[in-house]
Every structure is written in C-alpha cells, then in structure tokens.
Design a protein around this motif. Sequence first.
Motif, short mmCIF file in Angstrom:
data_model
loop_
_atom_site.label_atom_id
_atom_site.label_comp_id
_atom_site.label_asym_id
_atom_site.label_seq_id
_atom_site.Cartn_x
_atom_site.Cartn_y
_atom_site.Cartn_z
N SER A 111 0.85 -1.19 0.00
CA SER A 111 0.00 0.00 0.00
C SER A 111 0.89 1.24 0.00
CB SER A 111 -0.90 0.01 1.23
OG SER A 111 -1.81 1.07 1.18
N THR A 157 -4.48 -4.09 7.94
CA THR A 157 -5.81 -3.54 8.22
C THR A 157 -6.42 -4.09 9.50
OG1 THR A 157 -6.68 -5.24 6.71
CG2 THR A 157 -6.34 -3.05 5.82
N VAL A 166 -6.80 3.44 5.31
CA VAL A 166 -5.59 3.03 4.59
C VAL A 166 -5.53 1.51 4.61
CG1 VAL A 166 -4.28 5.13 5.08
CG2 VAL A 166 -4.17 3.21 6.67
N GLU A 461 -9.75 2.01 1.27
CA GLU A 461 -8.96 3.23 1.18
C GLU A 461 -9.51 4.14 0.08
OE1 GLU A 461 -4.41 4.63 0.14
OE2 GLU A 461 -4.74 2.69 1.09
#
Length: 693
Positions: A111, A157, A166, A461
């Motif tokens: 990410s 997460t 995010v 996100e």
Amino acid sequence: MAPAARAGKRAGLAPALFLVLALSGTGQPEVADGVVEFPPWVIEHHSDPAGAPARGDSFAATLGATSVVNRADLGGRSVATLAEALRGAPGVVLLESFGGFEPPRLLIRGSGLDSAPTSRGVALLVDGLSFARADGSFHSGLLDPQLFTRVEVYRGTIHAALTPAVLGGVLNAVTPAAEVPESSLRFEMGSFGARRGGFATGMVNGATTAHLAGSFSEQQGWRPQSHQQRVAGLAVLRHEFSPERVLELTAYAAQAGYDVPGPLTLAAAFDNPRSVTDAARRDRPHRESSLWRVAAQLKSGPVDRACAAGIAWQRWDDDFRQLQANGETVAAGADLNGHLTFARKAWVGATPHHLLARAIFSVGTTDYQRYLNVSGARGTRFADLDLRARTGAVSVEDVIWLRPEFALGGGVTALHARRVIDDPAGSSRRREVNDGAPRLGLRWLATPRLEFNAAVSRGVEPPTFDDLLAVQGTYPNLAVVSRDLVGQKATTVEFGVRADSGRITWNLTAYRGQWRDELLKLADAAGLPRGAVNADRTIHAGLEAAVRWRLTDGAHRLVLNTTAVWNRFHFDGDPVLGDNRLAGAPPQIGNAELFYASPHPWSGAIGATWVAGRTPVDHANRMFYTGHALLHARLGWRVTDRCSLHATVRNLLDRRHVASTAGVLDVARNPAATAIFLPGNGRSFTLGLEWKP
C-alpha cells in the motif's frame, strides 16, 4: 551476469540463514488466586526490533503485527533519512529518492507502492492524531523522527481502529510528553556539504512538564541540483490534574526545500550516475513546503476504564515545480482532525474482555493551482480548484481472553469519506466512499517464550486528490482533469509467530491480500503522467521477518540485528496484463548489522542493506532494474559521560546502484531511452558529536 545482479542474488540469501533459528516468544497472562491478569499495559523500552510495543493508554493494540523504533536506538549514530530511522522495523519499505529527507517511496504490504512524492496508503499519526491532510496524503519529508520518543509501526488492516482509511497500516510518532526532560545537543557534518544539528531541553514544575526540541538539516547533495534544507521544531506541555487525568498540548512546525536532479536512463544511472538531464537543467525542479500544527489531548481514567479525546489543527503550504510535462503545483490548505476513544477491561460472566470504541474525523480544504513551468519560471495558470475532503469512521472491537493463554478478538469499522472538487466555472465533482471493514484475530501464547497470532481483516482506502487529479495534454497545452475513481479494497489473511530463547529473538509474519480496484498511478513510455486508474483484481502477498541475536554478553557485547521483507505483488488474471508483477516493488529488501560494544569507551558496527531480485519498472514487465548490496560501518567513542563522538561511512565500497524510480510505467516501449531511474548516492562520510549537559 552483471555485478549488480550477482550482488542482488547473494544478498537474498543472507536473511534466510537467520529464519531457520526457530526458538521461543513473549510472556503470557498469569493466574493468581483464580484471577486472570491481562498482559502488561505499561510503557516499556524495547531496543529489540522484533518486539512489539506495549502501551498503557487507549491506543493499545493487542492483536496483529507491530513493532517499535525507540529514539534510544537512534542515539550514537548518524540518521540522515526516514529510511535509516525505520530500517529496523520489519515490514516497512522505504525506497529513497535522492539520498536525503525528501519523501521516499513509502509502503507497507504494497500500500503506497507508487505514491511518492506525496505519500498515501499508510497512515502517519502523531500521538494518535493524523499528521496527514484530510484526504489521506502527507509529506513525510516534513517529519523529523529524531524529535520524537519513538515511532510505533502497526502493519495491516487489522489495526483499522487507529486509522481506518488506509490498507498498509499506521506509523505513530510519539512525543516525549510523559518523559522526564533531558537536555542534549548534537551536530554532524559530512560528505556532499552535509550539516545536521539538533537540540532538546525541558523543565518540570510540579505537575507540569515541558519539552522543547529542534533540528536543522542541509546538504548540497551527491548529484548537481540536489541542495536540501529543513528546519523543524517541537514543543510539548503536559499537565497532570490528577494521576488519572492528564492534558497534553503539542506544537510542531517544519519548513523544507529541496532541488530535484531528476531521473536518468538505466545506462546513465550506472555509467554516469551524477549527471543531470538537459530537461532537469532547463526546468529546475524544486519543492518548498511548510507545516504548522497544534494539538491537544485529554486522557482520563485508569487503564481498565480509560477514555481519551484529542483534536489537531494544521496549516500547510506546498509549492512543487516539476518538469515541463507536469508544470508547477501551488497548494495551500488547512485541516482539522480529532478522535474520541473509550477503552475498558471488564468481566462478562467469568470471561475477561478488552473493549475498545473509537471515533475519528478529519476535514480540510485546499486551494489548488497549477501553472506552466517555463524554463524554471512560473508561467500561465491552467488550473484553479477548490478541494474539500472529509473522512469519518466509528470503530468497535472486543478482545476476549477465553483462556489465560488464548485471546480472540473481533471488530468492525464503518467508514465515510467524501472528496469534492470545485472550479471557478461553477462545476463540482464529488466522490464518496461508504463502506465497512470487519476484522477477526486471535493470539495464542503457547509457552512463556512462544506466541502465535492470526487474523483476517478487510480494509477500504478512498482516493486522494493526487489520485483524482491528473495533468493531460502536451506542453504548453496542458489541463487538469478529474478521474472517475472508486476506493480500493482488500481482504487480508495473516499468520505470525514471535519467539524468544533468551539469546535469540525473532518474529515472522506471512500475509496474503486479495485487492479490488487498486489505485495505480501511471506514466506513459516517455514518462509523461497518465494519472491514476483502478485495477481489477490484484494479489499482495509476502513475508516480514526480524531477528535479534545476542552472540555474546558481558563486558564484550556482540549483537546481530537483521530484518527482511519478501514481496509478491501481482495482477490476478488481468485481461491485458495477466498475472504480471506490479511495477515498483522489489522482490526482497533487507538489512543486517553486527554491533560490538567493549568495556572501553568505544563501540562499532558493520552492516549491509540489500535489494534482491529484479524490480519491474512497468506493469507490462518489459523493463527491470537489478538488485544491489551496500556495506556500511560506524564507530562510536564516549569521550566523557556527557560527550560522545560517532563516525559513519555509507556505501563503503562505493557501489553504483539504482535507489528507486520516479514513478512507474504502463508499458516501457523503448527501455533504452526511458529516463525514470534514480541513482543511489556514492560513498559518504559523516562525523558527529552529541553532548548532554
């Protein structure tokens, strides 16, 4: 085979030698007189990168992969970049750009893969309050990690209660509010005109504690047109109304400016890495940014029924003159964010629970303008927009200790995000994301020295304004257009083990995430921006490992620290790209350091950092760059109890290598002529002094 390729392959073997050392993990809840005691909720110092941070407040995280980098771990050495500060944190990948404080490519579990020069995909917090803009983007070059007590890393997460919007995880910088103030001065100078300095001081007056710290950094740079300069300051005021009610006020300010030497072709990056292209000489890319931030937090109650409320306001300015194809971006904005958190440890029947409820919000406005870059001067304005963002979420989770050694936890987060783009003509474009993020995890303390954890979690996100806005056209006929994007989503399964045999401490986490609508920011074969797109299905999988081995104890202490990350990010049956690897992610990144401390007033260390394998530059997988291995060394000498000296040599063998790339491509149609590579710095020397009056 090229020397750089051979070095990359050899580098990949190093961490594998340490992962076979499967010995035991952390402590477990104890049973005394039939009462279950929870794991410690005290703030501890962990110099072990394989250990998890323990907290005594409402930001405590019980499940999932975590680590911490303490300020004490950075003492007695030169720390020039954010990448160097976080090098001991497993799972954090920072690919440097020009060898300074400028924003690196920062990613956790893929990410934020192509987010530089403005980062996204990872939440950056200060004392649990967002340091990012309201749309989730942030300028990591404005944060000096050495001004803070520690940086906590929460990967994945599963930690969505901290910041839900995010997919990578959370970096939380902690101010020294609760510490006894210490005074110090430090100064460094080194190769390429580098000068860095800092100070810290404070006072205690009854129930009130004050801290003040500042830093300065400047360097001319290894390549021409690489000058950088940053100043930053932090002030903290803490007042205890009672042992269970505390008010903390913080103020942070930073101003940074740096020149951009620009990317090179692959051949030039190795044959003439200190060169600058004609386009970079003509357009003189440069960035000036500043940030002013104030925050207040009130924490109340004992640890078994604590609550906390915080609010932060920040004002920022960002002027980024890029190459001609992108023009100059002038943006200024203000953001307000806050949280309300309740944590309670309670019994339900005969079962102990750790309940956590948390609400967060972030709102902000941005005045966004875009100008032509006319040979390094500001030209005609071709975009004038008002940007508004808001993000809000409510999280509830519960960790249940079914047995003294076994915990099961679950939670859910409801997320709302809105991005609005207004222009003077009266048109308005709005994007909204409304979604939920459930999670479930378990923790098993198999023995006092062996711990297992597993989790499955979903994350969402929303796109940032950098994703939604793109420059199109050919100079001088440029325009800013809005992209029709949706938020990216991922469901991740992870499994981890942490062990401690006394001399050897290690942890290993494996994860696999199924992503939908991944946000990929692309450029064409000439390096011109194409903007962001939503991919269909992608897979993010990998291993995150850390080992600390105390080879000897006593008067002569020898310690080996190593971390490594293996990545496998790829498309999943894409109609055009099939199962190709995602561009920009090295297959493996790692570092190792052997540290020696003697009974005499000196110490030393030799270490290595490496990138192993071939890193794709384009999603079509037509162009790659090879890995590398760099050696580093440092020495420390304690002159007196108050004064110490240190010397550092980076890239000891002066190896030529590619540090990262300036974005990623869709298809590299002419690899030999594609200028996208950022060469890493050559050998450098640094001499520093630290004094504690």
